[in-house]
Design an enzyme around this catalytic site. Structure first.
Site, short mmCIF file in Angstrom:
data_model
loop_
_atom_site.label_atom_id
_atom_site.label_comp_id
_atom_site.label_asym_id
_atom_site.label_seq_id
_atom_site.Cartn_x
_atom_site.Cartn_y
_atom_site.Cartn_z
N SER A 65 1.01 -1.23 -0.09
CA SER A 65 -0.06 0.03 0.06
C SER A 65 0.97 1.35 0.04
O SER A 65 0.36 2.43 -0.08
CB SER A 65 -0.89 0.16 1.14
N GLY A 308 2.58 -1.15 3.77
CA GLY A 308 2.10 -1.88 2.61
C GLY A 308 2.23 -3.32 3.08
O GLY A 308 3.36 -3.77 2.92
N ALA A 309 1.05 -3.96 3.24
CA ALA A 309 1.10 -5.34 3.42
C ALA A 309 1.14 -5.90 1.78
O ALA A 309 0.46 -5.55 1.07
CB ALA A 309 -0.03 -5.92 4.01
N SER A 310 1.74 -7.12 1.90
CA SER A 310 1.73 -7.75 0.46
C SER A 310 1.74 -9.52 1.09
O SER A 310 1.79 -9.63 2.29
CB SER A 310 2.96 -7.63 -0.37
N GLY A 312 2.49 -12.09 2.76
CA GLY A 312 3.66 -12.42 3.65
C GLY A 312 4.68 -11.45 3.83
O GLY A 312 6.04 -11.84 4.12
#
Length: 474
Positions: A65, A308-310, A312
Site C-alpha cells: 500500500s 504496505g502489506a503484501s 507474507g
C-alpha cells in the site's frame, strides 16, 4: 548529518534487524535512512527461505500500500496539468462508474478517492483479471458487487477500492495503462531505477518473497502467491522496487516535488496539498489523513507515512519534513511491522531528539460496554462483538463472495479465513486496546492496533474502526 551520526544509524538498524531476524520473527529485512544529505541502506537475513538467497541492499520487494502515495502523486500530476479537478464528480470522467446502491457513485468526487473518504465498500473485493483491462474489469464489477459504508465525505475508511478507481481514472484521462503511467511518470521522473510494475519484470533481478509462520514446524515458509491480481495495482498489488527507490520518492516529497536528480515531478502546491489534513476522525487509533499520506502526530512532529502489506511481507515509507529525514524498510513476514515501529521510534527519539508523548494513559474503569455490542460488517467481513468478563470480545470472520475471491484472500492471509477471538480492554468510552499489551505499545505506529467505535445513535455505535477501516453495524 555527519558521518559519525550516519554510522550510529547504520549500526542501530543492523543490530536491531539482526536480533529480530535471528529470533525467528522474520527471515529477512532491509531498511534505509536518508537524513540531511546522507544515506545508508542495511540488509540482513534471507530474501527467500526456500532458496537461501540473501537479502541485499538492492533486493526488490512489493511496495504494497505504499503504492497508494505513488498513485496519489500521479493523480495530482494530472491536476497540475489541468486534466483532472479534485472537486469534480468521478462519473464526469468515468461515466460507467457505479456501485450497487443506485446513485451512490454520482456523489463521489475525485478528492474522495485519494483521501479515503469515498465510502466505497470494497476493501476485500478481489476480482481476478490480468492485463490491459484489469482495472476496467474491477470498476465494472463494483456495480453488481459493492455498495457504500457511508456518504462521501461523511466518514473516513482506508480504501483500497478508492485507489483502484483512481487508477482507472488515470488510465482514461491519460490514455495510458496504469503500469506504463507509473513507470513513465513516477519511476523515470523520480529516478526509481530498480522499480518494476510486474512479477515478470522483477524476476530478472534480486527480489524478496513473503513468508508466513508454519504452525506445524514454527518456521517461516514462503508464500504460495507472490502478488495480488493486476486489478489491485494502484492500491499496491503489483509494484515492486528497492529501499533506495523508495528513499528517492520520499526525498522528492521532502523537496517540494523535485526529484533527487532535479526533475520537477509534482508542483510545490500539490506536494503541500498532500500533507494537509483532509479528514480527522479525532481518535488516537486513526491519525489524520492527507491526500495519499497518513499524517502521524508524534507530539509536535508530523510523520508522513504509509505501510504496505503484501502476501507474507510488509513495507513502510516515512517522511519527516521538519527534520529532512526519510525512512523506508521491508520485512518478508507480516510481523516485521513491529520492527518498523521500533526503528521509527528510535529514529525519532534517539536520533532526532523528538519527544514521543504517551498516546494512551491508564485504562478508564466502569465504561459502559453495551453501545458497542453487536455485529458489524463490510465487504465480505463480519465482526461479532460481545462482552466477556468485563471486556469486549471480537470474533472476525471472512465471508467470501465466491471461490475465486476466497482463494485470493486465503493466500494473501497465509491460509487464515478467520482469526481467534480477541479481547479488548476499555481505555475510555469508544476506545479500546487489545488485552495483554503494555500501553506504551500504542505510542508509535502500532496505535493502529487500537479499536474505536463511532456515531452512537439510540445507545448503539454505528461504526467500528480497526486499522483505519470501518465496519458498519449490521
Amino acid at each position: 548529518m555527519d558521518n559519525t551520526a550516519l554510522h550510529t544509524v547504520e549500526a542501530q538498524i543492523r543490530d536491531q534487524a539482526a536480533a529480530y531476524c535471528e529470533s525467528g520473527k522474520v527471515p529477512g529485512y532491509v531498511a534505509g535512512v536518508h537524513h540531511a544529505g546522507q544515506q545508508t541502506v542495511v540488509a540482513h537475513g534471507v530474501a527467500n527461505a526456500a532458496t537461501g538467497a540473501p537479502m541485499l541492499d538492492d533486493t526488490g520487494f512489493l511496495f504494497g500500500s505504499v503504492t497508494k502515495v505513488l498513485t496519489t502523486t500521479l493523480v495530482l500530476r494530472q491536476v497540475d496539468r489541468g486534466l483532472l479537478d479534485l472537486d469534480t464528480p468521478v462519473v464526469t470522467y468515468l461515466p460507467g462508474f457505479a456501485l450497487d446502491s443506485p446513485g451512490a457513485a454520482d456523489k463521489i468526487l475525485v478528492r474522495h478517492l485519494i483521501s479515503h473518504t469515498n465510502g466505497i465498500d470494497a476493501d476485500l473485493y478481489f476480482p481476478d483479471a490480468k492485463g490491459r483491462d484489469a482495472l476496467k474489469t474491477y470498476v465494472d464489477g463494483l456495480a453488481s458487487g459493492c455498495g457504500t459504508l457511508f456518504e462521501p465525505g461523511e466518514q473516513l475508511s482506508y480504501s483500497n477500492g478508492g485507489m483502484i478507481v483512481a487508477g482507472r481514472l488515470l488510465e482514461v484521462v491519460t490514455g495510458l495503462p496504469f503500469p506504463d503511467l507509473l513507470a513513465r511518470e513516477i519511476y523515470a521522473s523520480v529516478g526509481m531505477t530498480h522499480s518494476s510494475t510486474s512479477a515478470e519484470q522483477a524476476i530478472l533481478r534480486s527480489t524478496a518473497v513473503g513468508h508466513f509462520l508454519d504452525p506445524e514446524t514454527m518456521s517461516a515458509r514462503p508464500t504460495n502467491m507472490f502478488t495480488l491480481p493486476d486489478t489491485w495495482g494502484p492500491a499496491g498489488g503489483t509494484p515492486i522496487g528497492t529501499v533506495a527507490d523508495l528513499l528517492a520518492f520520499g526525498r522528492t516529497h521532502l523537496a517540494g516535488g523535485v526529484s533527487p536528480s532535479g526533475t520537477r515531478v509534482l508542483s510545490a502546491e500539490s506536494t503541500a496539498l498532500m500533507r494537509q489534513v483532509s479528514y480527522d476522525m479525532g481518535t488516537p487509533n486513526t491519525p489524520p489523513l492527507g491526500l495519499g499520506w497518513v499524517l502521524y502526530p508524534f507530539g509536535d512532529t508530523t510523520v508522513l507515512a504509509m505501510s504496505g502489506a503484501s502476501p507474507g511481507g510488509v513495507s513502510i515509507l516515512c517522511v519527516v519534513p521538519e527534520h529532512d529525514l526519510v525512512f523506508a524498510a521491508y520485512g518478508n513476514q507480516p510481523g516485521a511491522i513491529m520492527l518498523h515501529d521500533q526503528l521509527l521510534r528510535w529514529l525519532l527519539s534517539e536520533h532526532l531528539g523528538v519527544p514521543i508523548p504517551r498516546l494512551v494513559t491508564e485504562p478508564e474503569r466502569d465504561v459502559d460496554l453495551t453501545p458497542y455490542v453487536g455485529t458489524y460488517r463490510s465487504n465480505q467481513l463480519r465482526v461479532d462483538v460481545s462482552v466477556v468478563d468485563g471486556q469486549l470480545e471480537e470474533r472476525t470472520t471472512y465471508e467470501p463472495a465466491d471461490g475465486s475471491q476466497e482463494r485470493i484472500f486465503t493466500e494473501f492471509a497465509g491460509g487464515m479465513t478467520s482469526g481467534p477471538p480477541q479481547r479488548y480492554v476499555p481505555i475510555r468510552p469508544g476506545l479500546f486496546a487489545p488485552a495483554g499489551y503494555p500501553l506504551e505499545t500504542f505510542d508509535g505506529y502500532l496505535r493502529l492496533l487500537l479499536v474505536s467505535y463511532h456515531d452512537i445513535r439510540d445507545g448503539q455505535a454505528r461504526f467500528r474502526n480497526a486499522g483505519g477501516r470501518l465496519t458498519r453495524r449490521a
